[in-house]
Design a protein around this motif. Structure first.
Motif, PDB file in Angstrom:
ATOM      1  N   GLU A  23      -3.102   1.473  -9.112  1.00  0.00           N
ATOM      2  CA  GLU A  23      -2.225   0.307  -8.527  1.00  0.00           C
ATOM      3  C   GLU A  23      -3.194  -0.743  -7.326  1.00  0.00           C
ATOM      4  OE1 GLU A  23       1.420   2.318  -7.287  1.00  0.00           O
ATOM      5  OE2 GLU A  23       1.447   2.266  -9.968  1.00  0.00           O
ATOM      6  N   TRP A  42       1.113  -0.977  -0.459  1.00  0.00           N
ATOM      7  CA  TRP A  42      -0.038  -0.264   0.409  1.00  0.00           C
ATOM      8  C   TRP A  42       1.008   1.453   0.046  1.00  0.00           C
ATOM      9  CZ3 TRP A  42      -4.308  -1.358  -2.194  1.00  0.00           C
ATOM     10  CH2 TRP A  42      -5.066  -2.641  -0.950  1.00  0.00           C
ATOM     11  N   ILE A  94       2.073   1.968  -3.711  1.00  0.00           N
ATOM     12  CA  ILE A  94       0.940   2.808  -4.435  1.00  0.00           C
ATOM     13  C   ILE A  94       0.294   4.201  -3.745  1.00  0.00           C
ATOM     14  CG2 ILE A  94      -1.309   3.162  -4.264  1.00  0.00           C
ATOM     15  CD1 ILE A  94      -1.564   0.012  -3.827  1.00  0.00           C
ATOM     16  N   GLY A 109      -3.753   5.670  -8.428  1.00  0.00           N
ATOM     17  CA  GLY A 109      -3.974   4.610  -7.475  1.00  0.00           C
ATOM     18  C   GLY A 109      -4.692   4.202  -7.588  1.00  0.00           C
TER      19      GLY A 109
END
Length: 164
Positions: free
Chosen positions: A137, A111, A114, A134
């Motif tokens: 991904e 995360w 990203i 975002g």
């Protein structure tokens, strides 16, 4: 004091210019396309600024994202597969909150990667590209860890981004 000034006087008021209807529609289309490849539910929320009272109370972007995760019922999906991608424009913050069905499969570093890619785009003033990065991904990550099983499913959360 810096947070107060940022939330009161930053360029947050340009949210409509940074995210016109065409961009919002494109984000929604990408969210929907991604959800065809995985079993997750992605919700995008972009907030211009925090209210002064929240800043004075010490509410952070992460706190706000967690509150929105609950308020928008991102946690309430059938497979516990909701993900909130939250952007706080005034403070240049990006938070991703994943429900328990996904959180135990995806490492925090994934995360974080990203959010870093999104920050890079935002830093260059490419708001549209930042959010699309975002969404794309996160969708790819969900497809890898939470792939579609090919059965039709109900769209449990709106694909249209929420501007606050």
């Amino acid at each position: 004091m810096q947070r107060i000034a940022t939330n009161l006087f930053g360029a947050w008021f340009q949210i409509g210019k940074q995210f016109p209807k065409e961009t919002l529609d494109e984000i929604a289309k990408r969210v929907g396309f991604g959800e065809c490849t995985h079993r997750g539910e992605l919700r995008v929320a972009v907030e211009s600024r925090l209210p002064l009272a929240a800043v004075l109370e010490g509410v952070t972007a992460r706190d706000r994202a967690a509150a929105l995760f609950s308020h928008l019922r991102v946690w309430d999906t059938e497979e516990n597969c909701g993900v909130l991608l939250y952007v706080l424009l005034a403070e240049h913050r990006i938070e991703i909150v994943a429900d328990r069905g996904i959180a135990h499969k995806v490492a925090p570093a994934e995360w974080d990667a990203i959010t870093q890619h999104m920050r890079d785009e935002f830093a260059q003033g490419r708001f549209r590209e930042a959010v699309l990065t975002g969404v794309d991904e996160a969708g790819a990550l969900l497809a890898r860890h939470f792939p579609s099983d090919g059965t039709p499913r109900t769209n449990e959360l709106p694909d249209q981004p929420l501007l606050l």
